[in-house]
Write an enzyme that holds these catalytic residues in place. Sequence first.
Site, PDB file in Angstrom:
ATOM      1  CG  ASP A 305      42.851  46.007  33.901  1.00 30.75           C
ATOM      2  OD1 ASP A 305      42.753  45.015  33.169  1.00 30.75           O
ATOM      3  OD2 ASP A 305      43.202  45.930  35.102  1.00 30.75           O
ATOM      4  CD  GLU A 502      46.840  40.566  34.727  1.00 31.91           C
ATOM      5  OE1 GLU A 502      46.483  40.790  35.889  1.00 31.91           O
ATOM      6  OE2 GLU A 502      47.117  41.468  33.929  1.00 31.91           O
TER       7      GLU A 502
HETATM    8  C1  GLC Z   1      44.722  43.283  36.494  1.00 30.50           C
HETATM    9  C2  GLC Z   1      43.765  42.590  35.547  1.00 30.50           C
HETATM   10  C3  GLC Z   1      42.318  42.748  35.902  1.00 30.50           C
HETATM   11  C4  GLC Z   1      42.167  42.913  37.395  1.00 30.50           C
HETATM   12  C5  GLC Z   1      42.850  44.205  37.798  1.00 30.50           C
HETATM   13  C6  GLC Z   1      42.797  44.444  39.312  1.00 30.50           C
HETATM   14  O1  GLC Z   1      45.798  43.818  35.781  1.00 30.50           O
HETATM   15  O2  GLC Z   1      43.907  42.882  34.160  1.00 30.50           O
HETATM   16  O3  GLC Z   1      41.635  41.585  35.419  1.00 30.50           O
HETATM   17  O4  GLC Z   1      40.802  42.951  37.745  1.00 30.50           O
HETATM   18  O5  GLC Z   1      44.192  44.262  37.363  1.00 30.50           O
HETATM   19  O6  GLC Z   1      43.561  43.473  39.976  1.00 30.50           O
END
Ligand code: GLC
Length: 733
Positions: A305, A502
């Site tokens: 991530d 988030e």
């Molecule tokens: C974010 C998320 C993830 C996402 C990634 C790219 O922090 O946790 O779901 O795909 O970053 O944007």
Amino acid sequence: MRPSGTATAAVALAAAGLLGAIVPAPAEARAAVLPYQDPSLPVATRVTDLLGRMSLDDKVGQMTQSERGTTTAADVTAYRVGSVLSGGGSAPSPNTPAGWADMYDAYQRGALATPLQIPILYGIDAVHGNNNVPGSTIFPHNIGLGATRDPALVERIGRATAEEVTGAGQDWTFAPCLCVARNDRWGRTYESFGEKPEIATAMTTIVDGLQGSRLDGPASVLATAKHYIGDGGTTGGTDQGNTQISEAELRAVHLPPFAAAVQRGVGSVMISYSSFNGVKLHGNKYLITDLLKGELGFTGFVVSDWAAIDQLDGQRGFTQAEVVTAVNAGLDMIMVPTDWKTFVGYLRAAAQSGQIPLSRIDDANRRILTKKFELGLFERPYADRGYATTIGSAAHRDLARQAVRQSQVLLKNAGGILPLAKTGGKIFVAGKSADDIGNQSGGWTLSWQGAGGNTVPGTSILAGIRAAAGSGTTITYQRDGTGIDNSYRAAIAVVGETPYAEGQGDRTGSMSLDATDLATLSRLRSAGVPVIVVLVSGRPLDVAAEIGNWNALLAAWLPGSEGAGVADVLFGDYAPTGKLPVTWMQSAAQQPINDGDGKTPLFPYGFGLTYADTQPDPDPTPTDPAPAGACRVRYTTSDWSSGFTGTVALTNTGPAALAPWTLSWTFTGGQTVTQAWSARVTQSGAVVTATGETWSASLAPGATVSFGFNGSHGGSNPRPAAFTLNGAACTAE
Ligand code: GLC
């Protein structure tokens, strides 16, 4: 699938010497001089040949994913970068489909300017449509799709999303989220299909929609099962928190959706920020390498991530040691949005020193390259602009509107106030989310956090209400409800949450409506007219104290751009079929509250009224004798390769209330019920028995109860031949 159109033009210009050396002849224009460039060879052969030609720098580059804001096309060439991403809201200028496709092609030209010409992958969060690109169809967020219990619909949404992603030039989406949200305080609850693994498992059909039958098929894009594993099970629902459960519970609750996605051939898996019993997932070799890659047999690639490896040592920034830990745990591609040049240096040094075995580097590259070959990127590296016409198309918006209709969950309908008559009188509409397409779309819409306002093209809920109401009806809208009086036949209040994403959406305290909404509702109630509440939210809210003042409550979730789908239910153009994908608390103090935990909810998992449930009592003296049998059954199924969702509407056509009621049937195709909602369904051998929940134990004359269930089958799903209610034969519709 990539067309030859753009490439052919470049070939012509290159042949004319107009582009000079900066744009090498695209792949399909080259004679296939090397085995890896020969599409007639098996992918595994091409991968082995290419891997044998790659330097350590080439291999390190393929494992690097940088963000567009810190990466130029020249960087892609110089550092052999294998993937670029857009974080939420990170868009080219102009932020148009053509702008995105131009950006994508520029990065591809940078990749094709390297000696081995390995194309990049471009990743984006197309999590409810291609929500990064203005004008895209914005579908309901996953929690609403979970309420539909319709895997076939969700597959169609995946296909539509893939077309709109392709039309903007991208080839990889970080979706679906297969998180199982166990605590509604979690800010990502709305990204989950529900609190039980069965729904997310069933909805992995979206992977088929996104990836198509072949990754190099028309408009196919790479999908991502995320976030592995247990992101929805953290203590307190804390985003990126600690999931403190047994491995047995982790396997029972959080693993099944990933196993299903792997079975469907999902191309990538993204690792969760969270920890499992104190161990960061990004460093958990047992769960990534042994369980995901070994036991489940996942052959795609694993991506981190956003800057997640920075968290491994609990200090800011990342170190070479963290790179070593993550890659040795089984991560194949590292999402390093900004300091990716440092990452390249650390990874190279770790490989040269043996801290990371070259076999691990090669395994990661093999996995990544396999997907690039399977996507057809080596043959058709440039944006397929032909699909741009699908972006925000009428067909996709119609599909989204259908999804909105099916996702609505009717929780209260006192006196059958709904459906509203379309014509006559006056209806008052209020609430901060009635005329706010940004609120109804939620997070991950144009920007990471989303925003209120008229942010994207589409139909607000108010606009849908105005369009549904007949010419003889006056619709008055006032956001805060001022001006309401008892001359109105009903008031519709569209209230709930404003967008978030988030951890910024974590709710550690109150889960009630905000003061603005409560003031609006109070104003409406003071007028003495029936109040219908439409709740636009990413999760259940704590409404037990207020619901007694409402005549009806419709959970709309986060419907996206096609708000008319909500009006379709309010005015009866579509009778509600949605069922709660999450248990609805009586109080925030109950969180976490989930089906089967012994707590008493306000509304149970699987609950959802239909309009048949709320019809006024029938004429007590039926004019005709009761039809054959003492009941009528409508039995429908939604099927997929290995399972199905069954929906039953049972009507008591006899003269007396039945309490308890028991409906039975016999499966003849080896079907097995795996999960049920809105009724207690058991199976003994081939005989299935359904009876009421505590809140639906009695079935009045003329009343209808609806319930559903998921089941497995061995390939066929024959309809039961007969149904009996308390022993009496039913008439089957
Ligand atoms: C974010 C998320 C993830 C996402 C990634 C790219 O922090 O946790 O779901 O795909 O970053 O944007």
